[in-house]
Design a protein around this motif. Sequence first.
Motif, PDB file in Angstrom:
ATOM      1  N   THR A  91       1.561  -7.729   6.705  1.00 16.90           N
ATOM      2  CA  THR A  91       0.699  -8.481   5.739  1.00 16.90           C
ATOM      3  C   THR A  91       1.339  -8.511   4.640  1.00 16.90           C
ATOM      4  O   THR A  91       1.199  -9.941   4.019  1.00 16.90           O
ATOM      5  CB  THR A  91      -0.447  -7.501   5.527  1.00 16.90           C
ATOM      6  OG1 THR A  91      -1.158  -7.171   6.963  1.00 16.90           O
ATOM      7  CG2 THR A  91      -1.786  -8.006   4.592  1.00 16.90           C
ATOM      8  N   GLY A  92       2.092  -7.748   4.060  1.00 16.53           N
ATOM      9  CA  GLY A  92       2.695  -7.932   2.876  1.00 16.53           C
ATOM     10  C   GLY A  92       3.768  -8.849   2.890  1.00 16.53           C
ATOM     11  O   GLY A  92       3.775  -9.744   1.961  1.00 16.53           O
ATOM     12  N   ASN A 144      -5.580  -5.159   3.040  1.00 16.08           N
ATOM     13  CA  ASN A 144      -6.269  -4.293   4.031  1.00 16.08           C
ATOM     14  C   ASN A 144      -7.547  -3.402   3.170  1.00 16.08           C
ATOM     15  O   ASN A 144      -7.525  -2.354   3.424  1.00 16.08           O
ATOM     16  CB  ASN A 144      -5.456  -3.189   4.754  1.00 16.08           C
ATOM     17  CG  ASN A 144      -4.646  -4.225   5.741  1.00 16.08           C
ATOM     18  OD1 ASN A 144      -5.406  -4.934   6.332  1.00 16.08           O
ATOM     19  ND2 ASN A 144      -3.443  -3.747   6.065  1.00 16.08           N
ATOM     20  N   ASN A 188       0.645  -1.368   0.111  1.00 11.72           N
ATOM     21  CA  ASN A 188       0.108   0.169  -0.163  1.00 11.72           C
ATOM     22  C   ASN A 188       0.881   1.173  -0.071  1.00 11.72           C
ATOM     23  O   ASN A 188       0.224   2.442   0.146  1.00 11.72           O
ATOM     24  CB  ASN A 188      -0.893   0.072   1.279  1.00 11.72           C
ATOM     25  CG  ASN A 188      -2.279  -0.847   1.010  1.00 11.72           C
ATOM     26  OD1 ASN A 188      -2.581  -1.126  -0.218  1.00 11.72           O
ATOM     27  ND2 ASN A 188      -2.815  -1.493   2.052  1.00 11.72           N
ATOM     28  N   ASN A 221      -7.247  -6.771   8.010  1.00 14.00           N
ATOM     29  CA  ASN A 221      -7.068  -6.660   9.289  1.00 14.00           C
ATOM     30  C   ASN A 221      -8.245  -5.956  10.060  1.00 14.00           C
ATOM     31  O   ASN A 221      -8.845  -4.814   9.261  1.00 14.00           O
ATOM     32  CB  ASN A 221      -5.825  -5.818   9.654  1.00 14.00           C
ATOM     33  CG  ASN A 221      -4.556  -6.515   9.147  1.00 14.00           C
ATOM     34  OD1 ASN A 221      -4.714  -7.781   9.255  1.00 14.00           O
ATOM     35  ND2 ASN A 221      -3.510  -5.973   9.179  1.00 14.00           N
ATOM     36  N   TYR A 245       2.980   7.309   2.942  1.00 16.80           N
ATOM     37  CA  TYR A 245       2.905   6.034   3.565  1.00 16.80           C
ATOM     38  C   TYR A 245       1.978   5.131   2.852  1.00 16.80           C
ATOM     39  O   TYR A 245       2.353   3.968   2.538  1.00 16.80           O
ATOM     40  CB  TYR A 245       2.625   6.278   4.938  1.00 16.80           C
ATOM     41  CG  TYR A 245       2.767   4.727   5.876  1.00 16.80           C
ATOM     42  CD1 TYR A 245       3.731   3.985   5.664  1.00 16.80           C
ATOM     43  CD2 TYR A 245       1.279   4.405   6.332  1.00 16.80           C
ATOM     44  CE1 TYR A 245       3.913   2.658   6.492  1.00 16.80           C
ATOM     45  CE2 TYR A 245       1.516   3.108   6.900  1.00 16.80           C
ATOM     46  CZ  TYR A 245       2.655   2.360   6.910  1.00 16.80           C
ATOM     47  OH  TYR A 245       2.761   1.043   7.641  1.00 16.80           O
ATOM     48  N   HIS A 246       0.793   5.535   2.700  1.00 12.56           N
ATOM     49  CA  HIS A 246      -0.058   4.754   1.835  1.00 12.56           C
ATOM     50  C   HIS A 246      -0.612   5.632   0.648  1.00 12.56           C
ATOM     51  O   HIS A 246      -0.627   6.813   0.720  1.00 12.56           O
ATOM     52  CB  HIS A 246      -1.648   4.512   2.762  1.00 12.56           C
ATOM     53  CG  HIS A 246      -1.489   3.731   3.665  1.00 12.56           C
ATOM     54  ND1 HIS A 246      -2.341   3.365   4.750  1.00 12.56           N
ATOM     55  CD2 HIS A 246      -0.561   2.330   3.858  1.00 12.56           C
ATOM     56  CE1 HIS A 246      -2.065   2.532   5.249  1.00 12.56           C
ATOM     57  NE2 HIS A 246      -1.213   1.738   4.931  1.00 12.56           N
ATOM     58  N   HIS A 266       5.908  -3.930  13.647  1.00  7.59           N
ATOM     59  CA  HIS A 266       6.656  -4.022  12.577  1.00  7.59           C
ATOM     60  C   HIS A 266       8.075  -3.776  12.375  1.00  7.59           C
ATOM     61  O   HIS A 266       8.539  -2.763  12.943  1.00  7.59           O
ATOM     62  CB  HIS A 266       6.044  -3.531  11.235  1.00  7.59           C
ATOM     63  CG  HIS A 266       4.364  -4.332  11.115  1.00  7.59           C
ATOM     64  ND1 HIS A 266       4.137  -5.611  11.437  1.00  7.59           N
ATOM     65  CD2 HIS A 266       3.254  -3.725  10.910  1.00  7.59           C
ATOM     66  CE1 HIS A 266       2.900  -5.728  11.369  1.00  7.59           C
ATOM     67  NE2 HIS A 266       2.258  -4.584  10.878  1.00  7.59           N
TER      68      HIS A 266
HETATM   69  N1  CTP Z   1       4.054  -1.555   2.650  1.00  6.25           N
HETATM   70  C1  CTP Z   1       5.164  -1.014   2.181  1.00  6.25           C
HETATM   71  N2  CTP Z   1       5.517   0.357   2.557  1.00  6.25           N
HETATM   72  C2  CTP Z   1       4.644   1.191   2.883  1.00  6.25           C
HETATM   73  C3  CTP Z   1       3.408   0.397   3.322  1.00  6.25           C
HETATM   74  C4  CTP Z   1       2.982  -0.689   3.150  1.00  6.25           C
HETATM   75  O1  CTP Z   1       5.989  -1.810   2.088  1.00  6.25           O
HETATM   76  N3  CTP Z   1       4.682   2.382   2.826  1.00  6.25           N
HETATM   77  C5  CTP Z   1       3.571  -2.863   2.566  1.00  6.25           C
HETATM   78  C6  CTP Z   1       3.962  -3.667   3.877  1.00  6.25           C
HETATM   79  O2  CTP Z   1       4.197  -5.084   3.548  1.00  6.25           O
HETATM   80  C7  CTP Z   1       2.533  -3.872   4.378  1.00  6.25           C
HETATM   81  C8  CTP Z   1       1.441  -3.986   3.149  1.00  6.25           C
HETATM   82  O3  CTP Z   1       2.151  -3.153   1.964  1.00  6.25           O
HETATM   83  O4  CTP Z   1       2.221  -5.094   5.110  1.00  6.25           O
HETATM   84  C9  CTP Z   1       0.057  -3.475   3.206  1.00  6.25           C
HETATM   85  O5  CTP Z   1       0.115  -2.215   3.743  1.00  6.25           O
HETATM   86  P1  CTP Z   1      -0.627  -1.642   4.966  1.00  6.25           P
HETATM   87  O6  CTP Z   1      -2.065  -2.009   4.726  1.00  6.25           O
HETATM   88  O7  CTP Z   1      -0.333  -0.552   5.524  1.00  6.25           O
HETATM   89  O8  CTP Z   1      -0.239  -2.936   5.865  1.00  6.25           O
HETATM   90  P2  CTP Z   1       0.445  -2.894   7.353  1.00  6.25           P
HETATM   91  O9  CTP Z   1       0.624  -1.832   7.996  1.00  6.25           O
HETATM   92  O10 CTP Z   1       1.336  -4.034   7.642  1.00  6.25           O
HETATM   93  O11 CTP Z   1      -0.933  -3.409   8.170  1.00  6.25           O
HETATM   94  P3  CTP Z   1      -0.928  -4.119   9.675  1.00  6.25           P
HETATM   95  O12 CTP Z   1       0.247  -3.427  10.478  1.00  6.25           O
HETATM   96  O13 CTP Z   1      -2.470  -4.052  10.101  1.00  6.25           O
HETATM   97  O14 CTP Z   1      -0.315  -5.415   9.324  1.00  6.25           O
END
Ligand code: CTP
Length: 319
Positions: free
Chosen positions: A242-243, A132, A109, A153, A276-277, A293
């Motif tokens: 998750t990734g 997600n 994401n 999640n 970030y997203h 993480h």
């Molecule tokens: N990711 C990434 N860099 C980012 C955001 C996300 O590499 N800036 C990757 C991560 O592997 C992440 C996946 O994309 O697990 C999905 O993003 P997200 O929905 O933000 O997942 P998480 O933050 O990992 O959610 P959670 O903490 O609930 O597992």
Amino acid sequence: RMDLSINSSSSPAVVGRSNESMKHQDRPVPSQWSHNQTLSLKIRKHVLKFLDAEKDISVLKGTLKPGDIIHYVFDRDSTMNVSQNLYALLPRTSPLKGKHFRTCAIVGNSGILLNSGCGKEIDAHSFVIRCNLAPVQEYTQDVGTKTDLVTMNPSVIQRAFEDLANDTWREKLLQRLHSLNGSILWIPAFMAKGGKERVEWVNELILKHHINIRTAYPSLRLLHAVRGYWLTNKVYIKRPTTGLLMYTLATRFCNRIYLYGFWPFPRDQDQNPVKYHYYDSLKYGYMSQASPHTMPLEFKALKALHQQGALKLTVGQCD
Ligand code: CTP
């Protein structure tokens, strides 16, 4: 110890601890890439010693009944009862039973996807995994729309759907679920007690509105097994994201694995800011010590695997 080449002395960069891993990328992700089938098969075999994606992707109906008590994976002292709704939504057979795909896309994401133009390329893969319930409609050019499996999640219900506080949010979630149209919705329901009600709300909505999706609820052992695999390979993650979970599962049923939207850094390779997203204003919270993480460390491991041809990371524009 298994001798996986991601640990070999030719790529010492894989093994990094927190202070080093906080640093921005030292070297760019090489754009030259060719698939290393031998290594991919070797990784599949090694992962299989820890988990079997076919089984661990979901608990099956035959193994539980309504009323059974489950201890949460991260909150061992808290329990949940298997509800009628949860039971109704457990698959009878693994959604991945006997599945093999030529190519798979795993879409993370990160904001690195914005202006990537990767949508078409992502949609061309045989199996597309997203994380997600990330929105796709407004971002199709960059992220595509094809979705074969999407994770959720329970915290997403709070973060992206305001805990279904009113009809508008409920409707928004309903629409997102309807748009999945037959794909797999993967809900880690047994991880943390905080997700209890949110999982129940979603289960209820799915049943009440006869939403056409296949639900899956990862096994109780999956997270520890995935972590065990990476620790054994000297990638000292705290809790897999998750990734990383999706990549580890995909090694079982995908011949070639392509990663998009993996970039846990606030600047890209040309020092431009990266969200970030791609779809919201969440900040780089995982950098804090409290976060479960270790994303930059995971990224290093994935980058090393890219360099060796076991997977392909795309962190720039697609052609
Ligand atoms: N990711 C990434 N860099 C980012 C955001 C996300 O590499 N800036 C990757 C991560 O592997 C992440 C996946 O994309 O697990 C999905 O993003 P997200 O929905 O933000 O997942 P998480 O933050 O990992 O959610 P959670 O903490 O609930 O597992």
